[in-house]
Design a protein around this motif. Sequence first.
Motif, PDB file in Angstrom:
ATOM      1  N   ASP A  30       0.749  -1.344  -0.043  1.00 24.96           N
ATOM      2  CA  ASP A  30       0.050   0.009   0.124  1.00 24.96           C
ATOM      3  C   ASP A  30       0.806   1.250   0.020  1.00 24.96           C
ATOM      4  OD1 ASP A  30      -1.410   2.257   1.281  1.00 24.96           O
ATOM      5  OD2 ASP A  30      -2.463   0.928   2.711  1.00 24.96           O
ATOM      6  N   ALA A  31       2.050   1.222   0.794  1.00 22.64           N
ATOM      7  CA  ALA A  31       2.588   2.564   1.138  1.00 22.64           C
ATOM      8  C   ALA A  31       3.659   2.781  -0.084  1.00 22.64           C
ATOM      9  CB  ALA A  31       3.506   2.344   2.227  1.00 22.64           C
ATOM     10  N   LEU A  32       4.280   1.825  -0.728  1.00 22.16           N
ATOM     11  CA  LEU A  32       5.007   2.186  -1.708  1.00 22.16           C
ATOM     12  C   LEU A  32       4.320   2.390  -2.828  1.00 22.16           C
ATOM     13  CD1 LEU A  32       7.392  -1.285  -1.175  1.00 22.16           C
ATOM     14  CD2 LEU A  32       8.270   1.118  -1.473  1.00 22.16           C
ATOM     15  N   VAL A  33       3.233   1.996  -3.258  1.00 20.00           N
ATOM     16  CA  VAL A  33       2.339   2.298  -4.406  1.00 20.00           C
ATOM     17  C   VAL A  33       2.184   3.897  -4.230  1.00 20.00           C
ATOM     18  CG1 VAL A  33       0.209   2.314  -5.411  1.00 20.00           C
ATOM     19  CG2 VAL A  33       1.693   0.128  -4.779  1.00 20.00           C
ATOM     20  N   ASN A  34       2.370   4.613  -3.129  1.00 21.73           N
ATOM     21  CA  ASN A  34       1.990   6.217  -3.163  1.00 21.73           C
ATOM     22  C   ASN A  34       2.907   6.917  -4.276  1.00 21.73           C
ATOM     23  OD1 ASN A  34       4.222   8.242  -1.986  1.00 21.73           O
ATOM     24  ND2 ASN A  34       4.745   6.305  -1.059  1.00 21.73           N
ATOM     25  N   VAL A  44      15.760   7.322   0.961  1.00 27.87           N
ATOM     26  CA  VAL A  44      15.334   6.336   2.020  1.00 27.87           C
ATOM     27  C   VAL A  44      16.231   6.329   3.076  1.00 27.87           C
ATOM     28  CG1 VAL A  44      13.875   5.240   0.402  1.00 27.87           C
ATOM     29  CG2 VAL A  44      16.429   4.280   1.196  1.00 27.87           C
ATOM     30  N   GLY A  45      15.723   6.204   4.420  1.00 24.65           N
ATOM     31  CA  GLY A  45      16.725   5.781   5.396  1.00 24.65           C
ATOM     32  C   GLY A  45      17.124   4.309   5.581  1.00 24.65           C
ATOM     33  N   LEU A  75      15.585   0.230   3.569  1.00 27.14           N
ATOM     34  CA  LEU A  75      16.547  -0.096   2.372  1.00 27.14           C
ATOM     35  C   LEU A  75      15.836  -1.340   1.869  1.00 27.14           C
ATOM     36  CD1 LEU A  75      18.898   0.296   0.430  1.00 27.14           C
ATOM     37  CD2 LEU A  75      20.245  -0.899   1.875  1.00 27.14           C
ATOM     38  N   LYS A  76      15.647  -2.429   2.744  1.00 26.22           N
ATOM     39  CA  LYS A  76      14.710  -3.634   1.916  1.00 26.22           C
ATOM     40  C   LYS A  76      13.644  -3.601   1.471  1.00 26.22           C
ATOM     41  CE  LYS A  76      13.673  -6.550   5.008  1.00 26.22           C
ATOM     42  NZ  LYS A  76      13.795  -7.178   6.281  1.00 26.22           N
ATOM     43  N   PHE A  77      12.871  -2.672   1.938  1.00 23.60           N
ATOM     44  CA  PHE A  77      11.467  -2.461   1.230  1.00 23.60           C
ATOM     45  C   PHE A  77      11.680  -1.662  -0.087  1.00 23.60           C
ATOM     46  CE2 PHE A  77      11.078  -2.702   5.758  1.00 23.60           C
ATOM     47  CZ  PHE A  77      10.373  -3.638   5.930  1.00 23.60           C
ATOM     48  N   HIS A  78      12.615  -0.798  -0.224  1.00 25.02           N
ATOM     49  CA  HIS A  78      12.964   0.335  -1.374  1.00 25.02           C
ATOM     50  C   HIS A  78      13.720  -0.596  -2.389  1.00 25.02           C
ATOM     51  CE1 HIS A  78      10.792   3.047   1.050  1.00 25.02           C
ATOM     52  NE2 HIS A  78      10.395   3.755  -0.097  1.00 25.02           N
ATOM     53  N   GLY A  79      14.590  -1.409  -1.981  1.00 23.20           N
ATOM     54  CA  GLY A  79      15.915  -1.853  -2.666  1.00 23.20           C
ATOM     55  C   GLY A  79      15.376  -3.188  -3.167  1.00 23.20           C
ATOM     56  N   ALA A  89      10.884  -5.106  -7.440  1.00 28.20           N
ATOM     57  CA  ALA A  89      10.322  -6.543  -7.635  1.00 28.20           C
ATOM     58  C   ALA A  89       8.800  -6.064  -8.107  1.00 28.20           C
ATOM     59  CB  ALA A  89      10.458  -7.384  -6.409  1.00 28.20           C
ATOM     60  N   PHE A  90       7.902  -5.407  -7.103  1.00 29.77           N
ATOM     61  CA  PHE A  90       6.595  -5.090  -7.587  1.00 29.77           C
ATOM     62  C   PHE A  90       6.542  -4.441  -8.870  1.00 29.77           C
ATOM     63  CE2 PHE A  90       5.734  -4.400  -2.782  1.00 29.77           C
ATOM     64  CZ  PHE A  90       5.469  -5.669  -2.482  1.00 29.77           C
ATOM     65  N   LEU A  91       7.447  -3.300  -9.077  1.00 28.38           N
ATOM     66  CA  LEU A  91       7.456  -2.524 -10.292  1.00 28.38           C
ATOM     67  C   LEU A  91       7.966  -3.596 -11.554  1.00 28.38           C
ATOM     68  CD1 LEU A  91       8.995   0.628  -9.012  1.00 28.38           C
ATOM     69  CD2 LEU A  91       6.991   0.254  -9.767  1.00 28.38           C
ATOM     70  N   ILE A  92       8.941  -4.188 -11.319  1.00 26.53           N
ATOM     71  CA  ILE A  92       8.998  -5.047 -12.614  1.00 26.53           C
ATOM     72  C   ILE A  92       7.954  -6.091 -12.856  1.00 26.53           C
ATOM     73  CG2 ILE A  92      10.776  -6.852 -13.442  1.00 26.53           C
ATOM     74  CD1 ILE A  92      13.099  -5.401 -11.722  1.00 26.53           C
ATOM     75  N   ALA A  93       7.580  -6.612 -11.774  1.00 24.95           N
ATOM     76  CA  ALA A  93       6.358  -7.578 -12.210  1.00 24.95           C
ATOM     77  C   ALA A  93       5.249  -6.834 -12.779  1.00 24.95           C
ATOM     78  CB  ALA A  93       5.981  -8.008 -10.666  1.00 24.95           C
ATOM     79  N   ALA A  94       4.994  -5.592 -12.625  1.00 26.79           N
ATOM     80  CA  ALA A  94       3.899  -4.923 -13.068  1.00 26.79           C
ATOM     81  C   ALA A  94       4.421  -4.150 -14.462  1.00 26.79           C
ATOM     82  CB  ALA A  94       3.494  -3.581 -12.309  1.00 26.79           C
ATOM     83  N   GLY A  95       5.489  -4.386 -14.923  1.00 30.94           N
ATOM     84  CA  GLY A  95       5.948  -3.891 -16.240  1.00 30.94           C
ATOM     85  C   GLY A  95       6.563  -2.514 -16.293  1.00 30.94           C
TER      86      GLY A  95
END
Length: 578
Positions: A286-290, A317-318, A322-326, A331-337
Motif C-alpha cells: 500500500d505505502a510503496l504504491v504512493n 530512504v533511511g 532499504l529492504k523495502f525500497h531496494g 520487484a513489484f514494479l518489474i512484475a507490473a512491467g
Amino acid sequence: MKLHLEGLSSAFRIGGWRPHRTRGFRVPVIACRKYTTGSGRESTSGSKLDYSFVTTPIFYVNSRPHIGHLYTSVIADAYHRFQKIRHGESRPAFLYTGTDEHGMKIEKAAKAAGCKSVADHCDSVSSEFRDMCDRFSIDYSDFIRTTESRHKDTVSHFWRELKNKDCIYKSHYEGWYCVSDEAFVTDSNVTESSDGKKTKISVESGHPVEWTSEENYMFKLSSYLPDVFHWIKTEKPIFPEKFEGTLVRWIEEGFQDLSVSRPHSRLSWGIPVPDDPSQVMYVWLDALVNYLTVAGYPFSGSNSSSLNFWPPTLQIVGKDILKFHGIYWPAFLIAAGLEPPRKILCHCHWTVDNKKMSKSVGNVVDPISLSEKYGTDGLRYFLLREGTPHSDANFNEEKMRRLLNAELADTLGNLLNRCTAKAINPSQIWPVVENFDENQISIHGKNLIKSLEELFDKVETSYYGLNFYRGLEHIMATVRLANLFVEDEKPWVLAKQSPQNPRLLTMLTIVFETLRTTAIIMQPVVPNLSTLVLDRLSIPNEERSWSNIQPLLWNSGRNASNKDLGNFKSIFYARVKQ
Ligand code: MSP
C-alpha cells in the motif's frame, strides 16, 4: 540461495523487457513514458530523463515528526531545489512527500492515544507532518496521504495488474511478524531479548515479533529476485555503494515469496484486497504504491491530468527501510512491467548524544521547538552540514549552537555586515571594478579568487552526489578566505581616506561577488537566508540560478556597473546564546 547472472535470462518476462540501447542487457519496457520534452523530443526507456522526480519516504503517523524525518525531507528538498536552479524551468521538477496511514502500527497508536477514531488520529498527525514541511520550506509538489481515495484507487489498480500478470497467489502463511517494523521476519532473523523476559525480537530492529499463521495472498518475490539483482548490479541505482553491497548480500541469502495481505479479522485498518474483502493489503505494498499515485498511475498518456512521468529519478530512504525500497519495490514494479527508480539514496541515521533516538528512551528531538531558537534555515543548515549519507551523525544541541554561530553568524553574517556597513560603504553601492590588478591584492585575496573560480564545480559535484556537507565545507572555506582578505585590506582605514579609494572599491567588488556566488549556491540548503543576501545585493529573481554564477561578474562585463544595494531590515543570522 546463490544467484548467478547466467541464470538471469529465464527470469525476464517476455514482452516486459527490451534490450538496453547501448549496454546489451535487458531493461523493462515502461508503460507510461509518453512525456515529450520542451524541445519536442520523446523520452525513451534507458534514455536520459528530461525531468526530476524526487521522493521522500511517506511518514508513519504513529508518532510526531522528529529531526530524523526532517533530515530525510531536507535532503530531498535540497536536491529538488538544486535541480530547479541548476536546470531552470525548461526541465520539470517534482518533489513528493506525505504520510503512511494504514496498518496495525497506526491502529495501535491511535488506540493508545485515546483518539475517537483511527481516522481522527491520522488527520491530526498527518497535519503535523505537513506543518513541519511547510515550516521548513519543503517545496513539495504534492503531499499524499494513503487514506485518500485517489490512493486507494491506484493501489487497487496496481494489485489487479499484479494479479492479472499472475504474480499473486493465495496460500497459507506461517511465520514471524513485527508490528513496529510492519515486516515479516524469517526464523534466522529472530532472537530472544536480552532483558531476561525472553521476548522474541527481530535481530535487525530489536522490536518484538509475534507468530502468525493465516491465509494470505503471496507475491512471487523469489522469482523476481534475479531481475532485482540485475537491476542493482547493472544500473547501479543504489548509493552510497556500501548499501548496494548490503542488498546484494540479502539477495544472495535469499527471500521467500512475500505475504502481501492479512486477514481482515486481524487487520481492519487498511485497503481491502480487490474482489476479496476478507483480506486487507499489506501496508508496505500500500505505502510503496504512493509513488505511483502521485505520478498519476495508471498512466493513460491521453489523460491530461495525469503527469505521466515515470520512473522517479531519485528516491530518498533511511537505512531502516532499504529492504523495502531496494528489493520489494523494484520487484513489484518489474512484475507490473514498470521501470524501477533510477536512483535510490540510502542515508544513515541521527543519534542523539550517541544513542539511538527513540520514544522509549525519551530522547526524541522535536524540530519545531528547535527552530524557534535556531531558525528553520539554521536547522536545515545543521542537518545538511553534519549529516552524511554513509554514516550515522550525532545530534548534540551545544555542537549545533556553536556551528551555527561560527558559520552562519560569525563567518557569512560577518562578511555581509562588513561590506554593507555604512562606515565602509556610505553610499550603499556594489561597485564593480572590472580590471583590477591581481598583483595588488593580498595573498588571501588571490586565494579567494582561485577558490571562487573552483567553487562552482566542487559544489555542483557534491550536490549531485547528495554530499551536501562537502559542498558546504567548500563554501565555508571560501567565505572564511573572504573574511581574511577583508582583514588584510582593512577597509575601515581605507574608507576613512576616501570612500572612492580604488583599493577599497576592488575589495568590495571581490567580496560582493563572493556573497552573490555563495548565496546562489546555498539556496538549496538555506533558501530563506540566501534570499536575504540576494535581496540585499539587489539580485533580480531571474538572476538567481546556477547559470548566473559563472562567469564571475567582474570578468563577464555583464551588469558590470555600480549598483545600489537593496534594503535590509533584519540581521542575517543572530548569534544564539546558550
Ligand atoms: N512509513 C515508512 C516509509 C514508507 S515509504 C513508502 C516509514 N516511516 S517512518 O516515519 O518511520 O520513517 C520515515 C523516514 O524517516 C525513513 O526514511 C527513516 O529512515 C527516517 N528516519 C527515522 N528515524 C531517523 C533517524 N533517527 N535519523 C534519520 N532518519 C530517520 O519508515
